[in-house]
Scaffold this motif. Structure first.
Motif, mmCIF file in Angstrom:
data_model
loop_
_atom_site.group_PDB
_atom_site.id
_atom_site.type_symbol
_atom_site.label_atom_id
_atom_site.label_comp_id
_atom_site.label_asym_id
_atom_site.label_seq_id
_atom_site.Cartn_x
_atom_site.Cartn_y
_atom_site.Cartn_z
ATOM 1 N N ARG A 202 0.800 -1.231 0.000
ATOM 2 C CA ARG A 202 0.000 0.000 0.000
ATOM 3 C C ARG A 202 0.833 1.281 0.000
ATOM 4 N NH1 ARG A 202 -2.655 -3.256 4.175
ATOM 5 N NH2 ARG A 202 -4.623 -4.125 3.382
ATOM 6 N N TYR A 203 2.044 1.236 -0.540
ATOM 7 C CA TYR A 203 2.810 2.474 -0.669
ATOM 8 C C TYR A 203 2.101 3.408 -1.649
ATOM 9 C CZ TYR A 203 6.989 0.943 1.865
ATOM 10 O OH TYR A 203 7.864 0.545 2.838
ATOM 11 N N ASP A 204 2.206 4.703 -1.388
ATOM 12 C CA ASP A 204 1.648 5.690 -2.317
ATOM 13 C C ASP A 204 2.524 5.828 -3.554
ATOM 14 O OD1 ASP A 204 -0.694 6.826 -0.776
ATOM 15 O OD2 ASP A 204 0.908 7.155 0.671
ATOM 16 N N VAL A 205 3.838 5.737 -3.367
ATOM 17 C CA VAL A 205 4.805 5.832 -4.460
ATOM 18 C C VAL A 205 5.881 4.780 -4.209
ATOM 19 C CG1 VAL A 205 6.505 7.300 -5.637
ATOM 20 C CG2 VAL A 205 4.416 8.320 -4.680
ATOM 21 N N ALA A 206 6.341 4.142 -5.278
ATOM 22 C CA ALA A 206 7.472 3.217 -5.161
ATOM 23 C C ALA A 206 8.441 3.480 -6.301
ATOM 24 C CB ALA A 206 6.995 1.766 -5.177
ATOM 25 N N ILE A 207 9.744 3.456 -5.988
ATOM 26 C CA ILE A 207 10.788 3.808 -6.952
ATOM 27 C C ILE A 207 11.839 2.706 -6.958
ATOM 28 C CG2 ILE A 207 12.632 5.471 -7.474
ATOM 29 C CD1 ILE A 207 10.885 7.578 -5.983
ATOM 30 N N ASN A 208 12.252 2.322 -8.162
ATOM 31 C CA ASN A 208 13.340 1.363 -8.323
ATOM 32 C C ASN A 208 14.657 2.134 -8.253
ATOM 33 O OD1 ASN A 208 15.241 -0.521 -9.113
ATOM 34 N ND2 ASN A 208 14.139 -1.198 -10.928
ATOM 35 N N TYR A 209 15.420 1.933 -7.175
ATOM 36 C CA TYR A 209 16.657 2.690 -7.002
ATOM 37 C C TYR A 209 17.745 2.287 -7.995
ATOM 38 C CZ TYR A 209 18.336 -1.382 -4.361
ATOM 39 O OH TYR A 209 18.703 -2.647 -3.983
ATOM 40 N N LYS A 210 17.496 1.245 -8.792
ATOM 41 C CA LYS A 210 18.449 0.870 -9.844
ATOM 42 C C LYS A 210 18.206 1.647 -11.134
ATOM 43 C CE LYS A 210 19.313 -3.729 -7.946
ATOM 44 N NZ LYS A 210 19.238 -5.196 -8.145
ATOM 45 N N ASP A 211 17.102 2.373 -11.205
ATOM 46 C CA ASP A 211 16.880 3.272 -12.341
ATOM 47 C C ASP A 211 17.920 4.387 -12.312
ATOM 48 O OD1 ASP A 211 14.661 1.811 -13.072
ATOM 49 O OD2 ASP A 211 13.194 3.233 -12.269
ATOM 50 N N THR A 212 18.436 4.776 -13.465
ATOM 51 C CA THR A 212 19.471 5.805 -13.501
ATOM 52 C C THR A 212 18.954 7.160 -13.015
ATOM 53 O OG1 THR A 212 18.941 6.244 -15.825
ATOM 54 C CG2 THR A 212 20.738 4.685 -15.375
ATOM 55 N N ASP A 213 17.649 7.380 -13.115
ATOM 56 C CA ASP A 213 17.086 8.669 -12.704
ATOM 57 C C ASP A 213 16.327 8.571 -11.385
ATOM 58 O OD1 ASP A 213 14.912 7.180 -13.599
ATOM 59 O OD2 ASP A 213 13.907 8.914 -14.516
ATOM 60 N N TRP A 214 16.694 7.606 -10.523
ATOM 61 C CA TRP A 214 15.910 7.400 -9.309
ATOM 62 C C TRP A 214 15.908 8.630 -8.402
ATOM 63 C CZ3 TRP A 214 17.349 7.506 -4.155
ATOM 64 C CH2 TRP A 214 18.718 7.503 -3.862
ATOM 65 N N GLU A 215 17.005 9.385 -8.379
ATOM 66 C CA GLU A 215 17.024 10.574 -7.530
ATOM 67 C C GLU A 215 16.088 11.654 -8.067
ATOM 68 O OE1 GLU A 215 20.593 11.729 -5.322
ATOM 69 O OE2 GLU A 215 21.708 10.371 -6.658
ATOM 70 N N GLU A 216 15.981 11.766 -9.384
ATOM 71 C CA GLU A 216 15.024 12.711 -9.952
ATOM 72 C C GLU A 216 13.593 12.270 -9.641
ATOM 73 O OE1 GLU A 216 17.658 11.507 -11.509
ATOM 74 O OE2 GLU A 216 18.854 13.321 -11.813
ATOM 75 N N GLN A 217 13.331 10.957 -9.728
ATOM 76 C CA GLN A 217 12.008 10.442 -9.349
ATOM 77 C C GLN A 217 11.703 10.750 -7.881
ATOM 78 O OE1 GLN A 217 10.974 6.375 -10.629
ATOM 79 N NE2 GLN A 217 12.890 6.373 -11.824
ATOM 80 N N LEU A 218 12.715 10.573 -7.036
ATOM 81 C CA LEU A 218 12.513 10.846 -5.612
ATOM 82 C C LEU A 218 12.216 12.320 -5.376
ATOM 83 C CD1 LEU A 218 12.597 9.691 -2.713
ATOM 84 C CD2 LEU A 218 15.031 10.274 -2.656
ATOM 85 N N LEU A 219 12.940 13.197 -6.069
ATOM 86 C CA LEU A 219 12.701 14.628 -5.923
ATOM 87 C C LEU A 219 11.261 14.976 -6.290
ATOM 88 C CD1 LEU A 219 13.861 17.453 -5.380
ATOM 89 C CD2 LEU A 219 14.564 17.535 -7.782
ATOM 90 N N ARG A 220 10.763 14.383 -7.379
ATOM 91 C CA ARG A 220 9.377 14.653 -7.782
ATOM 92 C C ARG A 220 8.377 14.104 -6.762
ATOM 93 N NH1 ARG A 220 11.592 13.206 -12.868
ATOM 94 N NH2 ARG A 220 10.704 11.109 -12.753
ATOM 95 N N ALA A 221 8.751 12.996 -6.105
ATOM 96 C CA ALA A 221 7.846 12.380 -5.123
ATOM 97 C C ALA A 221 7.837 13.118 -3.794
ATOM 98 C CB ALA A 221 8.248 10.919 -4.891
ATOM 99 N N LEU A 222 8.818 14.016 -3.589
ATOM 100 C CA LEU A 222 8.957 14.713 -2.310
ATOM 101 C C LEU A 222 8.964 16.223 -2.509
ATOM 102 C CD1 LEU A 222 11.814 12.515 -0.750
ATOM 103 C CD2 LEU A 222 9.346 12.275 -0.393
ATOM 104 N N PRO A 223 7.860 16.803 -2.968
ATOM 105 C CA PRO A 223 7.861 18.249 -3.232
ATOM 106 C C PRO A 223 8.134 19.081 -1.984
ATOM 107 C CG PRO A 223 5.623 17.353 -3.301
ATOM 108 C CD PRO A 223 6.551 16.186 -3.280
ATOM 109 N N GLU A 224 7.811 18.555 -0.805
ATOM 110 C CA GLU A 224 8.068 19.278 0.444
ATOM 111 C C GLU A 224 9.074 18.542 1.323
ATOM 112 O OE1 GLU A 224 4.378 20.192 2.330
ATOM 113 O OE2 GLU A 224 3.553 21.182 0.563
ATOM 114 N N GLY A 225 9.783 17.584 0.746
ATOM 115 C CA GLY A 225 10.782 16.838 1.498
ATOM 116 C C GLY A 225 10.176 15.687 2.279
ATOM 117 N N ALA A 226 11.054 14.875 2.865
ATOM 118 C CA ALA A 226 10.637 13.731 3.676
ATOM 119 C C ALA A 226 10.690 14.102 5.153
ATOM 120 C CB ALA A 226 11.547 12.531 3.413
ATOM 121 N N ASN A 227 9.640 13.803 5.878
ATOM 122 C CA ASN A 227 9.629 14.052 7.321
ATOM 123 C C ASN A 227 10.294 12.933 8.103
ATOM 124 O OD1 ASN A 227 6.602 14.972 6.208
ATOM 125 N ND2 ASN A 227 7.748 16.556 7.322
#
Length: 346
Positions: A202-227
């Motif tokens: 039941r995750y809202d977003v899931a990212i494959n960290y082996k993707d070359t752009d995983w950090e860009e995906q993470l940035l888009r998933a965290l518009p206000e950062g991670a608490n």
């Protein structure tokens, strides 16, 4: 407790065991272990004899096998590999432990173990399958619940990021975070695990960290950062998430699965500035510091499971002979859910 279907064991003359024969160079490999037989031990005064049913495979076993600074003494060379297990008591000279009790504790990678009360972590008493004592009610579920509560302090509306999000701990963390009102973002290592994070956990977003752009995906998933960041990986994944933490964020350091060896100590980007400017709170968590809370946490996890609010997967192999390669397989990410070795029929 849902009782397993067990054969009527006759006490054999010999006990099969997995021994640690050399210190691993990094992650333990099959050649670091040896299968051996010795007489079945007899319980002394204050001890019981347990017949193991299911053996646990845990990332922490890597540290227990290594001769490095850790929170516990290393397994001695030639000794039974330290492991948690679920077993049924065959004989008892221990007060409060009766023949037929099903226990979860420090019984090792072997068929039979003579132990005292201090080896018991929990007595099976909840209406769940007996294998759930190793995962849901074992150190995986207990770690997810207690570490998130004690260090992460999740609050309604928080964004929670979890590494190894499809793993035996991470899968529970994501679900508990949802129950606490968090938006959840999981980091995992394959497309199949991304799907499992979304569909099962039941995750809202899931990212494959082996993707070359995983950090860009993470940035888009965290518009206000991670608490809250629940980290089971360390290394470059931790470095990437740190740069996306919100001010006042909390980091739970639960594992370092991405680090192949701590000798020599690996060097990476310095994180002090991120901690300072973001005013982060960063705490390490070792589950065995919290044994007094195990019964309470297990009861809550069992209730959530009964209510259909929490799910889990198990990856079960058969036979003691599958144990020597199990830790390496775990670190390779080959498991689907909690890794368990079934020794009921051997």
């Amino acid at each position: 407790m849902t009782q397993p279907s067990l054969p009527p064991y006759a006490l054999p003359a010999e006990n099969s065991r997995v021994l640690l024969m050399r210190r691993p160079a990094g992650i333990p490999q099959p050649g670091d272990f040896e299968l051996a037989r010795e007489p079945v031990p007899l319980p002394g005064e204050g001890e019981f004899l347990v017949r193991n049913l299911y053996l646990s495979v845990d990332p922490a076993q890597r540290g227990w096998a290594a001769d490095v600074a850790n929170y516990s003494a290393p397994v001695p060379i030639g000794g039974v590999m330290r492991a948690l297990a679920v077993g049924v008591v065959r004989a008892s000279r221990c007060k409060g432990v009766a023949e037929g009790d099903i226990l979860y504790g420090w019984f090792g990678w072997q068929h039979y173990c003579a132990a005292g009360a201090d080896a018991i972590l929990l007595k099976a008493q909840h209406d769940v399958p007996v294998t759930a004592c190793l995962g849901l009610l074992g150190i995986n579920g207990l770690t997810a619940f207690l570490a998130l509560e004690e260090i992460g302090h999740p609050r309604e509306g928080d964004t929670l990021v979890v590494s190894t999000a499809a793993g035996a701990v991470g899968g529970f963390v994501g679900q508990i975070g949802k129950l606490r009102g968090c938006r959840t973002v999981g980091l995992t290592g394959s497309a199949e695990k991304v799907a499992r994070c979304l569909e099962s956990y039941r995750y809202d977003v899931a990212i494959n960290y082996k993707d070359t752009d995983w950090e860009e995906q993470l940035l888009r998933a965290l518009p206000e950062g991670a608490n809250v960041y629940f980290d089971n990986a360390g290394g470059p994944i931790l470095d990437g998430v740190l740069r996306r933490m919100a001010v006042g964020g909390r980091i739970v350091q639960c594992g370092t699965a991405s680090i192949a060896s701590w000798d020599p100590v690996p060097q990476g980007p310095r994180n002090e500035r991120e901690i300072l400017t973001r005013r982060l709170q960063w705490g390490g968590f070792v589950i065995f510091d919290h044994r007094g809370r195990f019964p309470q946490a297990a009861a809550q996890l069992a209730q959530w499971h009964k209510d259909g609010a929490i799910r889990y997967d198990e990856d079960i192999s058969t036979g003691l002979e599958s144990a020597p390669g199990a830790i390496a397989s775990l670190y390779a990410g080959a498991n689907r859910g909690k890794r368990i070795i079934d020794v009921t029929g051997t």
